[in-house]
Design a protein around this motif. Structure first.
Motif, mmCIF file in Angstrom:
data_model
loop_
_atom_site.group_PDB
_atom_site.id
_atom_site.type_symbol
_atom_site.label_atom_id
_atom_site.label_comp_id
_atom_site.label_asym_id
_atom_site.label_seq_id
_atom_site.Cartn_x
_atom_site.Cartn_y
_atom_site.Cartn_z
ATOM 1 N N ILE A 216 -9.345 20.641 -38.726
ATOM 2 C CA ILE A 216 -9.070 21.550 -37.604
ATOM 3 C C ILE A 216 -8.296 22.765 -38.098
ATOM 4 N N PHE A 217 -7.225 22.524 -38.862
ATOM 5 C CA PHE A 217 -6.441 23.642 -39.369
ATOM 6 C C PHE A 217 -7.309 24.583 -40.201
ATOM 7 N N GLU A 218 -8.201 24.013 -41.010
ATOM 8 C CA GLU A 218 -9.081 24.826 -41.834
ATOM 9 C C GLU A 218 -10.065 25.622 -40.976
ATOM 10 N N ALA A 219 -10.687 24.960 -39.987
ATOM 11 C CA ALA A 219 -11.677 25.641 -39.144
ATOM 12 C C ALA A 219 -11.053 26.775 -38.341
ATOM 13 N N LYS A 220 -9.822 26.573 -37.895
ATOM 14 C CA LYS A 220 -9.150 27.567 -37.072
ATOM 15 C C LYS A 220 -8.386 28.601 -37.905
ATOM 16 N N GLY A 221 -8.097 28.279 -39.167
ATOM 17 C CA GLY A 221 -7.186 29.121 -39.929
ATOM 18 C C GLY A 221 -5.793 29.066 -39.341
ATOM 19 N N ARG A 222 -5.402 27.889 -38.882
ATOM 20 C CA ARG A 222 -4.148 27.712 -38.140
ATOM 21 C C ARG A 222 -3.009 27.353 -39.092
ATOM 22 N N PRO A 223 -1.822 27.963 -38.933
ATOM 23 C CA PRO A 223 -0.681 27.588 -39.751
ATOM 24 C C PRO A 223 -0.313 26.111 -39.541
ATOM 25 N N ARG A 224 -0.008 25.415 -40.629
ATOM 26 C CA ARG A 224 0.239 23.983 -40.512
ATOM 27 C C ARG A 224 1.625 23.647 -39.976
ATOM 28 N N PHE A 225 2.471 24.653 -39.777
ATOM 29 C CA PHE A 225 3.756 24.380 -39.132
ATOM 30 C C PHE A 225 3.632 24.370 -37.620
ATOM 31 N N ASN A 226 2.436 24.636 -37.094
ATOM 32 C CA ASN A 226 2.207 24.727 -35.658
ATOM 33 C C ASN A 226 1.692 23.379 -35.157
ATOM 34 N N PRO A 227 2.491 22.622 -34.391
ATOM 35 C CA PRO A 227 2.071 21.272 -34.001
ATOM 36 C C PRO A 227 0.892 21.291 -33.030
ATOM 37 N N ALA B 223 -13.650 15.525 -20.692
ATOM 38 C CA ALA B 223 -12.604 15.190 -21.660
ATOM 39 C C ALA B 223 -12.124 13.763 -21.460
ATOM 40 N N ARG B 224 -11.907 13.384 -20.216
ATOM 41 C CA ARG B 224 -11.405 12.026 -19.952
ATOM 42 C C ARG B 224 -12.437 10.973 -20.328
ATOM 43 N N ALA B 225 -13.709 11.264 -20.123
ATOM 44 C CA ALA B 225 -14.751 10.305 -20.498
ATOM 45 C C ALA B 225 -14.800 10.119 -22.010
ATOM 46 N N VAL B 226 -14.681 11.211 -22.759
ATOM 47 C CA VAL B 226 -14.685 11.114 -24.219
ATOM 48 C C VAL B 226 -13.454 10.349 -24.705
ATOM 49 N N LEU B 227 -12.293 10.648 -24.131
ATOM 50 C CA LEU B 227 -11.074 9.956 -24.532
ATOM 51 C C LEU B 227 -11.166 8.460 -24.247
ATOM 52 N N ALA B 228 -11.730 8.114 -23.103
ATOM 53 C CA ALA B 228 -11.893 6.688 -22.774
ATOM 54 C C ALA B 228 -12.860 6.016 -23.740
ATOM 55 N N ALA B 229 -13.932 6.710 -24.098
ATOM 56 C CA ALA B 229 -14.916 6.131 -25.014
ATOM 57 C C ALA B 229 -14.348 6.007 -26.426
ATOM 58 N N PHE B 230 -13.548 6.968 -26.834
ATOM 59 C CA PHE B 230 -12.949 6.942 -28.168
ATOM 60 C C PHE B 230 -11.815 5.927 -28.256
ATOM 61 N N ALA B 231 -11.064 5.789 -27.151
ATOM 62 C CA ALA B 231 -9.980 4.797 -27.038
ATOM 63 C C ALA B 231 -8.851 5.050 -28.031
ATOM 64 N N GLY B 232 -8.499 6.314 -28.194
ATOM 65 C CA GLY B 232 -7.382 6.673 -29.052
ATOM 66 C C GLY B 232 -6.955 8.092 -28.796
ATOM 67 N N PRO B 233 -5.840 8.515 -29.409
ATOM 68 C CA PRO B 233 -5.373 9.888 -29.198
ATOM 69 C C PRO B 233 -6.227 10.890 -29.955
ATOM 70 N N VAL B 234 -6.450 12.033 -29.329
ATOM 71 C CA VAL B 234 -7.284 13.098 -29.890
ATOM 72 C C VAL B 234 -6.501 14.404 -29.817
ATOM 73 N N VAL B 235 -6.336 15.067 -30.955
ATOM 74 C CA VAL B 235 -5.760 16.414 -30.923
ATOM 75 C C VAL B 235 -6.886 17.396 -30.615
ATOM 76 N N ALA B 236 -6.592 18.383 -29.793
ATOM 77 C CA ALA B 236 -7.649 19.315 -29.366
ATOM 78 C C ALA B 236 -7.061 20.687 -29.082
ATOM 79 N N PRO B 237 -6.590 21.399 -30.137
ATOM 80 C CA PRO B 237 -6.142 22.776 -29.913
ATOM 81 C C PRO B 237 -7.312 23.650 -29.483
#
Length: 310
Positions: A42-53, A119-133
């Motif tokens: 994700i950080f690579e795809a976005k070019g996002r600084p890694r200090f940004n939670p 989003a809720r359907a995907v989260l329920a199907a995945f059954a875990g936490p998902v980061v999604a900036p």
């Protein structure tokens, strides 16, 4: 949205791949929050600084409490505003499952239960936490339509789900609940007044007694198009496009809200910044937007798009 598409997205997340995911706020670029390699992608795809939670999205409040230590105030906020556009920053559980990279090495974790049904359907199907900036390249306006999300980071995603235009249009409100102190770190659709009605007065600034680094979306230059942005403008200079607000202000094509409706303005904000930018203007001028209710969030995004923090 078909069940097959939901399951395919969940399988992609489980395999460490990225997924474009609709939420009620903006489109996100999602990954397994517990997989450091996926989060790094994700950080690579976005070019996002890694200090940004990053924010960990889960399907239920109970799942959020498996990631973070909630006190009474955090539970009250969750009960009042979840599912919905509120993120709570709380102490991270050691075994919570959100990797160190996603938390930017902090001892806190940002969690949210989104309200969008896809989003809720995907989260329920995945059954875990998902980061999604937000599914844009870092610093640019967040995508609030499927087409804009694909344009920004589509090549990096193994799956992409079209949930229609985002209802809210600006990122979630972020509130920290740490060591008995509550602070508004990023304004959003859940307003300061709504939060204060529940938990009492908040600090006037957004540093949260030194906790601002725990929130995403706080870079000095953020949400910015290529054209320079000029805020609180009374009109457009030569070569500028004016994003108007209120009756009779500017070209109707470029109005945030012709009636002065703040929710309509929030929904239109990033879309119009993007559309104006495609015209290659000298600059983008934006009419004054009152600092009332959702106007606090709109002005926060505009100040950062203009390159300074008010």
């Amino acid at each position: 949205m078909s069940e097959d598409a939901i399951q395919a997205a969940a399988r992609a997340l489980s395999a460490g791949r990225l997924v474009i995911l609709p939420t009620e706020t903006v489109y996100g670029l999602a990954a397994d929050a517990g997989n450091p390699e996926a989060v790094a992608a994700i950080f690579e795809a976005k070019g996002r600084p890694r200090f940004n939670p990053l924010i960990a999205h889960v399907a239920t409040a109970a799942a959020a409490e498996r990631l973070a230590v909630f006190d009474d105030a955090a539970r009250a906020l969750a009960q009042a505003f979840w599912p919905g556009p509120l993120t709570i920053v709380a102490p991270a559980r050691a075994d919570g499952g959100v990797c160190d990279l996603a938390r930017a090495g902090l001892d806190s974790v940002a969690v949210r239960v989104p309200g969008h049904p896809v989003a809720r359907a995907v989260l329920a199907a995945f059954a875990g936490p998902v980061v999604a900036p937000s599914a844009n390249r870092s610093g640019r306006p967040s995508p609030t339509t499927f087409a804009d999300a694909l344009e920004e980071t589509g090549p990096s995603a193994a799956a992409a789900l079209d949930g229609g235009p985002c209802d809210v249009g600006v990122e979630s409100t972020v509130v920290s609940v740490l060591d008995g102190r509550i602070a508004l770190l990023r304004p959003g659709a859940v307003t300061r007044d709504q939060i204060e009605a529940l938990v009492g007065p908040l600090p006037a600034d957004q540093d949260g007694a030194g906790e601002g680094h725990r929130s995403p979306g706080r870079l000095t230059l953020h949400y910015a198009p290529e054209a320079p942005v000029r805020i609180n403008a009374q009109g457009a200079s030569d070569g500028e496009i004016l994003l108007g607000f209120g009756p009779g202000v500017g070209d109707p094509r470029w109005t945030l809200s012709a009636t002065g409706d703040l929710r309509e303005a929030a929904t239109n904000l990033f879309r119009l910044l993007r559309e104006a930018d495609r015209e290659h203007p000298v600059g983008i001028a934006v009419s004054p937007v009152p600092m009332l209710e959702l106007g606090e969030a709109i002005n926060d995004r505009l100040r950062r798009a203009a390159g300074f923090v008010g």
